[in-house]
Motif scaffolding. Structure first.
Motif, PDB file in Angstrom:
ATOM      1  N   THR A  71       0.831  -1.203   0.000  1.00 45.77           N
ATOM      2  CA  THR A  71       0.000   0.000   0.000  1.00 45.77           C
ATOM      3  C   THR A  71       0.868   1.258   0.000  1.00 45.77           C
ATOM      4  OG1 THR A  71      -1.705  -1.207   1.202  1.00 45.77           O
ATOM      5  CG2 THR A  71      -1.864   1.188   1.208  1.00 45.77           C
ATOM      6  N   MET A  72       1.941   1.242   0.790  1.00 42.74           N
ATOM      7  CA  MET A  72       2.846   2.392   0.798  1.00 42.74           C
ATOM      8  C   MET A  72       3.512   2.569  -0.564  1.00 42.74           C
ATOM      9  SD  MET A  72       4.570   2.236   4.562  1.00 42.74           S
ATOM     10  CE  MET A  72       5.439   3.774   4.370  1.00 42.74           C
ATOM     11  N   GLY A  73       3.885   1.467  -1.185  1.00 42.07           N
ATOM     12  CA  GLY A  73       4.467   1.542  -2.525  1.00 42.07           C
ATOM     13  C   GLY A  73       3.501   2.146  -3.527  1.00 42.07           C
ATOM     14  N   LEU A  74       2.235   1.719  -3.462  1.00 43.84           N
ATOM     15  CA  LEU A  74       1.223   2.313  -4.345  1.00 43.84           C
ATOM     16  C   LEU A  74       1.071   3.808  -4.073  1.00 43.84           C
ATOM     17  CD1 LEU A  74      -1.692  -0.299  -4.442  1.00 43.84           C
ATOM     18  CD2 LEU A  74      -0.091   0.286  -6.261  1.00 43.84           C
ATOM     19  N   GLY A  75       1.103   4.166  -2.800  1.00 43.14           N
ATOM     20  CA  GLY A  75       0.999   5.581  -2.438  1.00 43.14           C
ATOM     21  C   GLY A  75       2.141   6.393  -3.019  1.00 43.14           C
ATOM     22  N   TYR A  76       3.363   5.864  -2.944  1.00 47.31           N
ATOM     23  CA  TYR A  76       4.510   6.567  -3.519  1.00 47.31           C
ATOM     24  C   TYR A  76       4.393   6.675  -5.035  1.00 47.31           C
ATOM     25  CZ  TYR A  76       7.224   6.981   0.748  1.00 47.31           C
ATOM     26  OH  TYR A  76       7.664   7.335   1.986  1.00 47.31           O
ATOM     27  N   ILE A  77       3.911   5.633  -5.675  1.00 52.65           N
ATOM     28  CA  ILE A  77       3.720   5.684  -7.134  1.00 52.65           C
ATOM     29  C   ILE A  77       2.711   6.766  -7.491  1.00 52.65           C
ATOM     30  CG2 ILE A  77       2.794   4.404  -9.114  1.00 52.65           C
ATOM     31  CD1 ILE A  77       4.076   1.874  -7.816  1.00 52.65           C
ATOM     32  N   VAL A  78       1.573   6.793  -6.794  1.00 56.51           N
ATOM     33  CA  VAL A  78       0.556   7.821  -7.052  1.00 56.51           C
ATOM     34  C   VAL A  78       1.138   9.217  -6.821  1.00 56.51           C
ATOM     35  CG1 VAL A  78      -1.643   8.770  -6.223  1.00 56.51           C
ATOM     36  CG2 VAL A  78      -1.418   6.320  -6.614  1.00 56.51           C
ATOM     37  N   LEU A  79       1.896   9.385  -5.754  1.00 60.01           N
ATOM     38  CA  LEU A  79       2.497  10.677  -5.448  1.00 60.01           C
ATOM     39  C   LEU A  79       3.430  11.137  -6.561  1.00 60.01           C
ATOM     40  CD1 LEU A  79       2.985  12.949  -3.316  1.00 60.01           C
ATOM     41  CD2 LEU A  79       4.875  11.537  -2.484  1.00 60.01           C
ATOM     42  N   PHE A  80       4.308  10.252  -7.030  1.00 59.82           N
ATOM     43  CA  PHE A  80       5.256  10.634  -8.065  1.00 59.82           C
ATOM     44  C   PHE A  80       4.587  10.834  -9.410  1.00 59.82           C
ATOM     45  CE2 PHE A  80       8.388   8.669  -5.078  1.00 59.82           C
ATOM     46  CZ  PHE A  80       9.025   9.864  -4.758  1.00 59.82           C
ATOM     47  N   VAL A  81       3.583  10.029  -9.741  1.00 61.34           N
ATOM     48  CA  VAL A  81       2.840  10.237 -10.991  1.00 61.34           C
ATOM     49  C   VAL A  81       2.101  11.570 -10.936  1.00 61.34           C
ATOM     50  CG1 VAL A  81       0.901   9.395 -12.385  1.00 61.34           C
ATOM     51  CG2 VAL A  81       2.658   7.803 -11.600  1.00 61.34           C
ATOM     52  N   HIS A  82       1.479  11.858  -9.806  1.00 61.01           N
ATOM     53  CA  HIS A  82       0.797  13.147  -9.626  1.00 61.01           C
ATOM     54  C   HIS A  82       1.786  14.298  -9.793  1.00 61.01           C
ATOM     55  CE1 HIS A  82      -0.648  16.598  -7.247  1.00 61.01           C
ATOM     56  NE2 HIS A  82      -1.833  16.248  -7.718  1.00 61.01           N
ATOM     57  N   ASP A  83       2.965  14.153  -9.212  1.00 59.28           N
ATOM     58  CA  ASP A  83       3.974  15.201  -9.298  1.00 59.28           C
ATOM     59  C   ASP A  83       4.448  15.408 -10.734  1.00 59.28           C
ATOM     60  OD1 ASP A  83       5.630  17.126  -7.890  1.00 59.28           O
ATOM     61  OD2 ASP A  83       7.326  15.834  -8.407  1.00 59.28           O
ATOM     62  N   LEU A  84       4.502  14.331 -11.507  1.00 61.29           N
ATOM     63  CA  LEU A  84       4.933  14.453 -12.902  1.00 61.29           C
ATOM     64  C   LEU A  84       3.846  15.035 -13.800  1.00 61.29           C
ATOM     65  CD1 LEU A  84       6.811  11.063 -13.390  1.00 61.29           C
ATOM     66  CD2 LEU A  84       7.824  13.347 -13.215  1.00 61.29           C
ATOM     67  N   CYS A  85       2.583  14.750 -13.489  1.00 60.70           N
ATOM     68  CA  CYS A  85       1.483  15.115 -14.372  1.00 60.70           C
ATOM     69  C   CYS A  85       0.856  16.475 -14.077  1.00 60.70           C
ATOM     70  CB  CYS A  85       0.386  14.047 -14.317  1.00 60.70           C
ATOM     71  SG  CYS A  85       0.939  12.446 -14.919  1.00 60.70           S
ATOM     72  N   VAL A  86       1.067  17.021 -12.901  1.00 61.92           N
ATOM     73  CA  VAL A  86       0.418  18.267 -12.514  1.00 61.92           C
ATOM     74  C   VAL A  86       1.393  19.408 -12.697  1.00 61.92           C
ATOM     75  CG1 VAL A  86      -0.635  19.502 -10.572  1.00 61.92           C
ATOM     76  CG2 VAL A  86      -1.084  17.076 -10.890  1.00 61.92           C
ATOM     77  N   SER A  87       0.888  20.526 -13.218  1.00 55.08           N
ATOM     78  CA  SER A  87       1.768  21.664 -13.469  1.00 55.08           C
ATOM     79  C   SER A  87       2.274  22.291 -12.169  1.00 55.08           C
ATOM     80  CB  SER A  87       1.054  22.714 -14.320  1.00 55.08           C
ATOM     81  OG  SER A  87      -0.099  23.177 -13.648  1.00 55.08           O
ATOM     82  N   GLU A  88       1.426  22.319 -11.128  1.00 57.95           N
ATOM     83  CA  GLU A  88       1.864  22.836  -9.834  1.00 57.95           C
ATOM     84  C   GLU A  88       2.460  21.684  -9.045  1.00 57.95           C
ATOM     85  OE1 GLU A  88      -0.955  25.074  -7.575  1.00 57.95           O
ATOM     86  OE2 GLU A  88      -1.846  25.904  -9.379  1.00 57.95           O
ATOM     87  N   ARG A  89       3.764  21.556  -9.098  1.00 59.33           N
ATOM     88  CA  ARG A  89       4.430  20.433  -8.446  1.00 59.33           C
ATOM     89  C   ARG A  89       4.462  20.603  -6.941  1.00 59.33           C
ATOM     90  NH1 ARG A  89       8.914  17.515 -11.757  1.00 59.33           N
ATOM     91  NH2 ARG A  89       7.685  17.190 -13.604  1.00 59.33           N
ATOM     92  N   LEU A  90       4.402  19.479  -6.260  1.00 55.55           N
ATOM     93  CA  LEU A  90       4.526  19.482  -4.808  1.00 55.55           C
ATOM     94  C   LEU A  90       5.984  19.742  -4.438  1.00 55.55           C
ATOM     95  CD1 LEU A  90       2.425  16.292  -4.081  1.00 55.55           C
ATOM     96  CD2 LEU A  90       1.703  18.637  -3.748  1.00 55.55           C
ATOM     97  N   PRO A  91       6.226  20.424  -3.331  1.00 58.37           N
ATOM     98  CA  PRO A  91       7.621  20.676  -2.936  1.00 58.37           C
ATOM     99  C   PRO A  91       8.257  19.426  -2.326  1.00 58.37           C
ATOM    100  CG  PRO A  91       6.129  21.641  -1.334  1.00 58.37           C
ATOM    101  CD  PRO A  91       5.277  21.078  -2.444  1.00 58.37           C
ATOM    102  N   LEU A  92       8.559  18.457  -3.185  1.00 56.80           N
ATOM    103  CA  LEU A  92       9.136  17.199  -2.715  1.00 56.80           C
ATOM    104  C   LEU A  92      10.655  17.289  -2.719  1.00 56.80           C
ATOM    105  CD1 LEU A  92       6.964  14.627  -4.682  1.00 56.80           C
ATOM    106  CD2 LEU A  92       6.699  15.351  -2.320  1.00 56.80           C
ATOM    107  N   ASP A  93      11.272  16.842  -1.667  1.00 61.39           N
ATOM    108  CA  ASP A  93      12.713  16.722  -1.610  1.00 61.39           C
ATOM    109  C   ASP A  93      13.017  15.282  -1.232  1.00 61.39           C
ATOM    110  OD1 ASP A  93      15.403  17.014  -1.528  1.00 61.39           O
ATOM    111  OD2 ASP A  93      15.432  18.511   0.077  1.00 61.39           O
ATOM    112  N   ALA A  94      13.035  14.430  -2.238  1.00 59.06           N
ATOM    113  CA  ALA A  94      13.161  12.995  -2.021  1.00 59.06           C
ATOM    114  C   ALA A  94      14.491  12.621  -1.375  1.00 59.06           C
ATOM    115  CB  ALA A  94      12.984  12.249  -3.338  1.00 59.06           C
ATOM    116  N   ARG A  95      15.511  13.468  -1.543  1.00 63.13           N
ATOM    117  CA  ARG A  95      16.815  13.146  -0.959  1.00 63.13           C
ATOM    118  C   ARG A  95      16.740  13.050   0.564  1.00 63.13           C
ATOM    119  NH1 ARG A  95      20.042  17.865  -2.694  1.00 63.13           N
ATOM    120  NH2 ARG A  95      17.970  18.752  -2.774  1.00 63.13           N
ATOM    121  N   LYS A  96      15.860  13.833   1.171  1.00 64.70           N
ATOM    122  CA  LYS A  96      15.742  13.823   2.631  1.00 64.70           C
ATOM    123  C   LYS A  96      15.073  12.533   3.133  1.00 64.70           C
ATOM    124  CE  LYS A  96      16.743  18.301   3.416  1.00 64.70           C
ATOM    125  NZ  LYS A  96      17.961  18.682   2.873  1.00 64.70           N
TER     126      LYS A  96
END
Length: 168
Positions: free
Chosen positions: A116-141
C-alpha cells in the motif's frame, strides 16, 4: 469531512464537497463507503484490517524518533518549550519498540502495508509528474526510508510471525 477539506485544498474533485439538505456530504460518504469496501477485500476479517491500520500508524510513529534525533543534531540551538531528558535514549527506544510492534503484527500484515505504501509513492510521483503545480518534494531527505522499508519487510518475511521462521 476530510474529503471536503481535501477538496478545498485541491486534492479531491469539487463534487465531493456538495452537501444534501441535511448538511451531509453524500458523495464523499459514498466514495468513502466504496473505498472502505475495497479495503476490506484483502483482509479476511475485521481484526486483520485493524492490525493493518495500526501497523500503518506505527510506521508513521517510527519516523518521529528519527526526526527528533536529527533535529537535535542539526538544529541544537532552536528554542524548545518542552525538553525530553535523555532524548537520544528515548528516541532509540521508541524507534526499536515501533519496529518490534511492526514485526509482531506478522508478515501477512506487513507485506500489505508495504504494498500500500508503494502504491501511495507511485501515485504521489505520478501526480507530481502530471500536474503543473508540483509538490515541494525533496526525495533526498527521505531516501533512508527505502532501505528501512525494505529491511522491515525482509525481517518480517524471515521472521517467526507468519514468515519463514528463519529469524526466531
Amino acid at each position: 469531512r476530510i474529503n471536503i477539506a481535501m477538496t478545498q485544498n485541491g486534492y479531491m474533485p469539487e463534487f465531493m464537497k456538495k452537501l444534501n439538505h441535511h448538511g451531509s456530504p453524500v458523495y464523499a460518504i459514498m466514495v468513502n463507503f466504496v473505498a472502505g469496501m475495497i479495503f476490506f477485500l484483502p483482509f479476511p476479517g475485521w481484526q486483520e484490517m485493524v492490525s493493518f491500520i495500526i501497523t500503518c500508524f506505527v510506521i508513521a510513529y517510527a519516523i518521529g524518533p528519527v526526526a527528533c534525533t536529527v533535529l537535535r543534531i542539526t538544529q541544537p540551538d532552536v528554542p524548545r518549550p518542552f525538553k525530553v531528558p535523555c532524548v537520544k535514549v528515548f528516541c532509540y527506544l521508541a524507534f526499536a519498540i515501533c519496529n518490534l510492534i511492526i514485526y509482531w503484527t506478522g508478515w501477512e500484515i506487513v507485506w500489505k502495508m508495504l504494498f500500500t505504501m508503494g502504491l501511495g509513492y507511485i501515485v504521489l510521483f505520478v501526480h507530481d509528474l502530471c500536474v503543473s503545480e508540483r509538490l515541494p518534494l525533496d526525495a533526498r531527505k527521505a531516501i533512508w526510508l527505502i532501505p528501512y522499508l525494505i529491511g522491515t519487510g525482509l525481517i518480517s518475511y524471515l521472521g517467526a510471525f507468519n514468515g519463514k521462521n528463519v529469524i526466531t
